[in-house]
Scaffold this active site. Structure first.
Site, short mmCIF file in Angstrom:
data_model
loop_
_atom_site.label_atom_id
_atom_site.label_comp_id
_atom_site.label_asym_id
_atom_site.label_seq_id
_atom_site.Cartn_x
_atom_site.Cartn_y
_atom_site.Cartn_z
N GLY A 137 2.19 2.13 10.69
CA GLY A 137 3.13 3.24 10.52
C GLY A 137 3.82 3.65 11.81
O GLY A 137 4.45 4.70 11.88
N HIS A 182 -9.62 1.01 4.62
CA HIS A 182 -8.37 1.26 5.36
C HIS A 182 -8.69 2.22 6.51
O HIS A 182 -9.48 3.15 6.36
CB HIS A 182 -7.30 1.83 4.43
CG HIS A 182 -5.94 1.83 5.06
ND1 HIS A 182 -5.57 2.75 6.00
CD2 HIS A 182 -4.89 1.00 4.89
CE1 HIS A 182 -4.33 2.49 6.39
NE2 HIS A 182 -3.90 1.43 5.74
N ASN A 207 0.87 -1.17 0.00
CA ASN A 207 0.00 0.00 0.00
C ASN A 207 0.91 1.22 0.00
O ASN A 207 1.48 1.57 1.03
CB ASN A 207 -0.90 -0.02 1.25
CG ASN A 207 -1.74 1.24 1.38
OD1 ASN A 207 -1.84 2.03 0.44
ND2 ASN A 207 -2.34 1.42 2.55
N TRP A 208 1.06 1.81 -1.18
CA TRP A 208 1.98 2.95 -1.30
C TRP A 208 1.42 4.21 -0.63
O TRP A 208 2.14 5.19 -0.47
CB TRP A 208 2.26 3.25 -2.77
CG TRP A 208 3.06 2.22 -3.50
CD1 TRP A 208 3.55 1.05 -2.99
CD2 TRP A 208 3.48 2.26 -4.87
NE1 TRP A 208 4.23 0.35 -3.96
CE2 TRP A 208 4.21 1.07 -5.13
CE3 TRP A 208 3.30 3.17 -5.92
CZ2 TRP A 208 4.76 0.79 -6.38
CZ3 TRP A 208 3.84 2.88 -7.17
CH2 TRP A 208 4.57 1.71 -7.39
N LYS A 209 0.14 4.20 -0.32
CA LYS A 209 -0.52 5.40 0.24
C LYS A 209 -0.27 6.61 -0.67
O LYS A 209 -0.14 6.44 -1.88
CB LYS A 209 -0.07 5.65 1.68
CG LYS A 209 -0.17 4.41 2.55
CD LYS A 209 -0.08 4.70 4.01
CE LYS A 209 -0.05 3.39 4.78
NZ LYS A 209 -0.21 3.57 6.21
N GLU A 255 -5.70 -4.97 10.38
CA GLU A 255 -4.64 -3.99 10.63
C GLU A 255 -4.96 -3.22 11.92
O GLU A 255 -5.76 -2.29 11.90
CB GLU A 255 -4.58 -2.99 9.48
CG GLU A 255 -4.27 -3.62 8.14
CD GLU A 255 -3.67 -2.59 7.20
OE1 GLU A 255 -2.56 -2.81 6.73
OE2 GLU A 255 -4.31 -1.54 6.97
N GLY A 277 2.66 -1.24 4.29
CA GLY A 277 2.73 0.19 3.96
C GLY A 277 4.17 0.61 3.71
O GLY A 277 4.72 0.42 2.62
N GLY A 278 4.80 1.15 4.74
CA GLY A 278 6.14 1.73 4.60
C GLY A 278 7.14 0.83 3.88
O GLY A 278 7.90 1.28 3.02
N SER A 338 3.18 -2.32 10.38
CA SER A 338 4.63 -2.37 10.61
C SER A 338 5.24 -3.73 10.30
O SER A 338 6.21 -4.15 10.94
CB SER A 338 4.97 -1.92 12.04
OG SER A 338 4.55 -0.58 12.23
N GLU A 344 -7.15 4.66 7.64
CA GLU A 344 -6.91 6.08 7.32
C GLU A 344 -8.11 6.66 6.56
O GLU A 344 -8.46 7.83 6.72
CB GLU A 344 -5.60 6.23 6.52
CG GLU A 344 -4.39 5.98 7.42
CD GLU A 344 -3.15 5.48 6.71
OE1 GLU A 344 -3.07 5.55 5.47
OE2 GLU A 344 -2.23 4.99 7.41
C1 PEP Z 1 -0.96 0.09 6.08
O1 PEP Z 1 -1.23 1.26 6.23
O2 PEP Z 1 -1.72 -0.63 5.38
C2 PEP Z 1 0.22 -0.45 6.73
C3 PEP Z 1 0.24 -1.70 7.05
O3 PEP Z 1 1.24 0.45 6.99
P1 PEP Z 1 2.69 0.11 7.66
O4 PEP Z 1 3.16 -1.18 7.08
O5 PEP Z 1 3.53 1.28 7.28
O6 PEP Z 1 2.43 0.01 9.12
#
Ligand code: PEP
Length: 251
Positions: free
Chosen positions: A174, A96, A9-11, A168, A235-236, A214, A98
């Site tokens: 994040g 999601h 997920n590049w956001k 999640e 994500g990251g 994470s 967010e």
């Molecule tokens: C996400 O937002 O879907 C996610 C899992 O982010 P991160 O891996 O950065 O925690």
């Protein structure tokens, strides 16, 4: 038989040129490999068509990170499920945290998005997960159950089988704080058990349920070794090819 999936997920990261370069790098690195999981990258809308075109012929599939809750028409700034599908994307991340938190996505809105995604042949990666106060109160199971009962548990068994679930916990997204392997396994086993109660054991066994929060190259192998964890929403660590491929290689 459920699939293992590693989905990025590049956001709201990467310009078009940067995104294309990342997709090209991933395609190159994965060209010599046969991953033990499906590989999905969730890009911003504007990247979808170019990236989908670029990764064609590779193992990489493309996801949008959202779609509209309306079919078409006067909804300035929105992107419909049909438009997403027309780019060559095959998945869409929905619900999601967010989107729920910053853009007011309610269960009612998500029900419409899921229905439109499915009717346009997209596979929803449907997110759920609790905030820290819910976890601290030890009411995460009830919270997640309620999130699912208000939304995707309303689907027919036939439609339910077309989606992927991502658990999640918001406190792990994040933050660098991963749910412990036990916490993640426990919740995914719980989700599978309530799917079994609702749709039957066979459907529950065939549903891919991902962990997100994470997840990185260091913790992925231990997480993915758990019986109910079928992969990750990343994500990251999906923003650098080497990090993302290391997670894919954890399967
Ligand atoms: C996400 O937002 O879907 C996610 C899992 O982010 P991160 O891996 O950065 O925690």
């Amino acid at each position: 038989m459920r699939k293992n999936i590693v989905a990025g997920n590049w956001k709201m990261n990467k310009t078009l040129q940067e995104g294309v370069a990342l997709a090209a790098e991933l395609k190159d690195v994965l060209a010599g490999k046969t991953p033990n999981c499906d590989v999905v990258i969730g890009t911003p809308f504007i990247h979808l068509a170019t990236v989908a075109n670029q990764v064609e012929g590779s193992v990489i599939k493309v996801a949008a990170q959202n779609c509209a809750n309306k079919e078409s028409g006067a909804y300035t700034g929105e992107v419909s499920a049909a438009m997403v599908k027309s780019t060559g994307a095959t998945y869409v991340i929905l619900g999601h945290s967010e989107r729920r938190e910053y853009y007011g996505e309610t269960s009612a809105i998500l029900n419409d998005k899921v229905a439109l995604a499915l009717s346009n042949g997209l596979t929803p990666i449907y997110c759920c997960g609790e905030a820290l106060d819910v976890r601290n109160a030890n009411t995460q199971n009830e919270f997640v159950k309620n999130q699912l009962e208000e939304t995707i548990f309303n689907l027919s068994a036939e439609d339910f089988q077309k989606l992927v679930i991502a658990y999640e916990p918001i406190w792990a997204i994040g933050t660098g704080v991963t749910a412990s392997t036990e916490q993640a396994q426990e919740m995914l086993a719980f989700i599978r058990s309530i799917i079994a109660d609702k749709f039957g054991k066979e459907i529950a066994e065939n549903t891919s349920i991902l962990y997100g929060g994470s997840c990185n190259a260091k913790n992925a192998s231990e997480l993915f070794a758990q019986p109910d964890i079928d992969g990750g929403l990343i994500g990251g660590a999906s923003l650098k090819a080497a990090d993302f491929v290391a997670i894919i290689d954890a399967f």
